[in-house]
Design a protein around this motif. Structure first.
Motif, PDB file in Angstrom:
ATOM      1  N   SER A 408       0.787  -1.224   0.000  1.00  0.00           N
ATOM      2  CA  SER A 408       0.000   0.000   0.000  1.00  0.00           C
ATOM      3  C   SER A 408       0.822   1.278   0.000  1.00  0.00           C
ATOM      4  N   THR A 414       2.567  -0.920  -4.936  1.00  0.00           N
ATOM      5  CA  THR A 414       1.182  -0.473  -4.862  1.00  0.00           C
ATOM      6  C   THR A 414       0.413  -0.729  -6.150  1.00  0.00           C
ATOM      7  N   PRO A 421      -5.513   0.504   0.359  1.00  0.00           N
ATOM      8  CA  PRO A 421      -4.596   0.958   1.403  1.00  0.00           C
ATOM      9  C   PRO A 421      -5.292   1.079   2.752  1.00  0.00           C
TER      10      PRO A 421
END
Length: 424
Positions: A408, A414, A421
């Motif tokens: 995250s 990511t 997240p």
């Protein structure tokens, strides 16, 4: 508005030049000088304001994006306080069956060793002001492709290592594609264990280093009671194997007790000097300082995400460690186990480091889990164990926090489609 006034005054003065009295001309020049001073003061004030903003805001942004010792994970979660929360029942747990995972030591498979109650398996950590993403095994496997994850520490580190392997194996179709690189059986006697996920070309490795610093033989002319020493200014001699990893997770603490040290003849050494009277707290701080210097000098933190997991509290009934009271449910309060000298020392050292290191401050959350220890359900039932954890169990949540951070918070990990997240 001030600049416009200044321009009008200038134009008027030019039109009137040569036709006004000396007194008027002098007043005109005074007016011009006054307006110039006003503009200069305004510009200087604006520059100072911008400079102060730069000094105040830019470090905050740098810390948020790149980390300042404790890394942006600690900073963002400090406001969220992800480690301040409670254990809540959750029927989606456990996430794997330990008996079906070949990398769980028999001593940690509590159900396989006869434990009948299953309540301890169905708890999930819920921070008060945030949420930890749900574990998505397939997404995680893809994100770990071609990576190298390394655990360094004592048997608690090995337990977390086993937990992560079992969590990830639930998403692997061909279980035979996951194997120990040297064909070794999982045991506490081996200093290195590595499991390779060949379908995804990544490894999860464990290096046994219970003190992190080097343990040496008895120095010359040492008193008879000295059988070995901990060289507090030298990291473990296998530390060169820890570099060039993508994820590096350290822990230590369980062995820093008199029974593992002084009572076995192990004392402290700095350089060539024996430190027979040095207290454990001072020695531990010196060792962690040595670790911090090694990380700063040897680890490329642009590639490697470094974690240090804090001390894991045990739940013995007394100081003799003969009696272990495993409860049926988590405790409602930590009863003094939420703080540790070892954890506080790690937090202090990492705070002053010049490279980003993430502290997994799990001491308080783990202090509530008196229900999740091995107890009498180990492979040696007559020897109670209120230090280690059953698998599945508490170490799974440590790993979920690590994975939520990795997936995250860094660009190369990511992908919003893969994992939401952590929310504050």
């Amino acid at each position: 508005m001030k600049i416009a006034s200044f321009n009008r005054s200038t134009s008027f003065s030019r039109r009137s030049l040569g036709t006004t009295s000396p007194r008027v001309t002098r007043l005109s020049w005074i007016s011009r000088i006054f307006h110039v001073l006003v503009v200069m003061v305004s510009l200087i004030s604006f520059t100072i304001a911008i400079g102060c903003g730069y000094i105040y805001v830019l470090p905050s942004l740098s810390q948020a994006f790149y980390g300042d010792g404790t890394s942006k994970f600690n900073d963002s979660f400090r406001s969220c306080n992800v480690f301040d929360g409670s254990w809540v029942p959750n029927d989606s747990y456990p996430l794997y069956n330990a008996t079906e995972c070949p990398f769980v030591e028999q001593g940690f498979d509590c159900l396989g060793n006869g434990r009948t109650d299953k309540d301890y398996l169905r708890w999930r950590w819920k921070p008060k002001t945030s949420d930890i993403p749900r574990f998505n095994v397939r997404s995680t496997l893809e994100k770990l492709r071609s990576k190298r994850v390394v655990f360094v520490g004592d048997s608690m580190s090995r337990t977390q290592w086993e937990s992560l392997i079992c969590l990830l194996m639930t998403g692997v179709e061909d279980k035979k594609s996951v194997s120990e690189v040297n064909g070794n059986k999982i045991t506490k006697r081996i200093r290195f264990l590595g499991v390779r996920f060949s379908s995804f070309n990544f490894t999860i490795e464990f290096f046994r280093s219970v003190f992190l610093v080097e343990q040496g033989s008895m120095p010359r002319h040492a008193p008879k009671r000295v059988k070995s020493t901990l060289k507090l200014d030298k990291l473990d001699n296998i530390s060169n194997h820890w570099v060039n990893s993508d994820v590096l997770i350290f822990n230590t603490g369980q062995w820093w007790v008199p029974g593992k040290l002084f009572e076995s003849g192990c004392y402290f050494q700095v350089g060539n000097s024996l430190k027979l009277g040095m207290p454990i707290s001072t020695a531990f701080k010196t060792a962690i300082d040595t670790w911090a210097s090694w990380v700063q000098k040897n680890i490329n933190t642009n590639r490697t995400h470094v974690f240090f997991r804090t001390f894991e509290p045990s739940h013995w009934s007394d100081q003799t460690r003969r009696f272990c009271n495993v409860t049926q449910h988590p405790l409602s309060e930590a009863r003094g186990r939420d703080r540790s000298l070892f954890s506080d020392t790690v937090l202090e050292v990492v705070k002053n480091m010049t490279v980003p290191v993430t502290v997994l401050d799990i001491t308080s959350m783990s202090a509530l889990r008196s229900d999740a220890h091995v107890g009498n359900w180990s492979d040696i039932p007559l020897t109670p164990d209120c230090s280690h954890w059953c698998l599945p169990g508490v170490p799974d949540m440590w790993n979920e926090i690590v994975l939520s951070y990795l997936l995250s918070n860094y660009d190369e990990w990511t992908d919003m489609d893969l994992l939401t997240p952590v929310l504050c």
